[in-house]
Design a protein around this motif. Structure first.
Motif, PDB file in Angstrom:
ATOM      1  N   ARG A   1      86.188  92.502  25.345  1.00 18.30           N
ATOM      2  CA  ARG A   1      86.609  93.854  25.718  1.00 18.30           C
ATOM      3  C   ARG A   1      87.470  94.480  24.615  1.00 18.30           C
ATOM      4  NH1 ARG A   1      88.798  96.494  31.281  1.00 18.30           N
ATOM      5  NH2 ARG A   1      89.102  98.534  30.371  1.00 18.30           N
TER       6      ARG A   1
ATOM      7  N   LEU B   1      79.558  89.731  30.749  1.00 20.94           N
ATOM      8  CA  LEU B   1      80.881  89.656  31.383  1.00 20.94           C
ATOM      9  C   LEU B   1      80.787  89.809  32.900  1.00 20.94           C
ATOM     10  CD1 LEU B   1      83.042  91.603  28.784  1.00 20.94           C
ATOM     11  CD2 LEU B   1      82.966  89.118  29.175  1.00 20.94           C
TER      12      LEU B   1
ATOM     13  N   LEU C   1      78.398  93.513  28.073  1.00 17.74           N
ATOM     14  CA  LEU C   1      78.977  93.992  29.327  1.00 17.74           C
ATOM     15  C   LEU C   1      78.321  93.308  30.523  1.00 17.74           C
ATOM     16  CD1 LEU C   1      79.426  97.759  28.428  1.00 17.74           C
ATOM     17  CD2 LEU C   1      81.228  96.037  28.691  1.00 17.74           C
TER      18      LEU C   1
ATOM     19  N   ILE D   1      85.314  95.633  21.804  1.00 10.61           N
ATOM     20  CA  ILE D   1      84.639  96.893  22.136  1.00 10.61           C
ATOM     21  C   ILE D   1      85.616  98.047  21.958  1.00 10.61           C
ATOM     22  CG2 ILE D   1      83.603  98.249  24.003  1.00 10.61           C
ATOM     23  CD1 ILE D   1      82.517  95.503  25.088  1.00 10.61           C
ATOM     24  N   ASP D   2      86.832  97.902  22.480  1.00 13.29           N
ATOM     25  CA  ASP D   2      87.839  98.959  22.374  1.00 13.29           C
ATOM     26  C   ASP D   2      88.171  99.293  20.920  1.00 13.29           C
ATOM     27  OD1 ASP D   2      87.940  99.051  25.139  1.00 13.29           O
ATOM     28  OD2 ASP D   2      89.786  97.870  25.290  1.00 13.29           O
TER      29      ASP D   2
END
Length: 144
Positions: free
Chosen positions: A117, A138, A135, A120-121
């Protein structure tokens, strides 16, 4: 009556593989993409050739690019990432590593699922095929 012309690109359909090991890490590769002149992490991905099934392409691409042989290959998610302008199926599979039988063609690393995550951010993962796969991976892990 109003008429519009819409151009649709038809790139290759892609096989994408999320290889997860027993330490909750996923195999990813560090890739440069000329179109955007950027580097980012991606799941092993490659085109599905006309004579191949998507699963065969996933196994072939993974072996060619990472040197890993896998087992337990199973469908994870299907996507059409830009269905308004392109027609390209992305078939994402999940697999378990069995053995490394050759050196990788490109830089590969085992990335902890807990770091995805944040990656990705920070825009370290930007490819739509990888984003969809990661995604969903996850979500799949959360349901286990």
């Amino acid at each position: 009556m109003h008429r519009e012309t819409q151009h649709v690109a038809k790139p290759h359909n892609l096989a994408v593989t999320a290889v997860v090991n027993g330490q909750e890490r996923v195999l990813m590769r560090w890739r440069h993409r000329r179109a955007t002149d950027t580097w980012a992490w991606e799941l092993p991905t490659g085109p599905i050739q006309p004579h191949e099934t998507p699963a065969e392409a996933a196994v072939r691409e993974l072996l060619e690019n990472s040197g890993w042989r896998v087992s337990g290959l199973s469908p994870l998610v299907y996507a059409q990432p830009a269905d308004g302008t392109t027609d390209s199926e992305h078939l994402v599979f999940r697999a378990e590593p069995v053995e490394r039988i050759g050196p990788p063609v490109e830089r590969t690393e085992w990335i902890p699922l807990a770091e995805l995550r944040g990656m990705i951010d920070r825009h370290e993962i930007v490819s739509s095929a990888t984003l969809v796969g990661v995604l969903y991976l996850l979500l799949d892990e959360a349901g286990r």
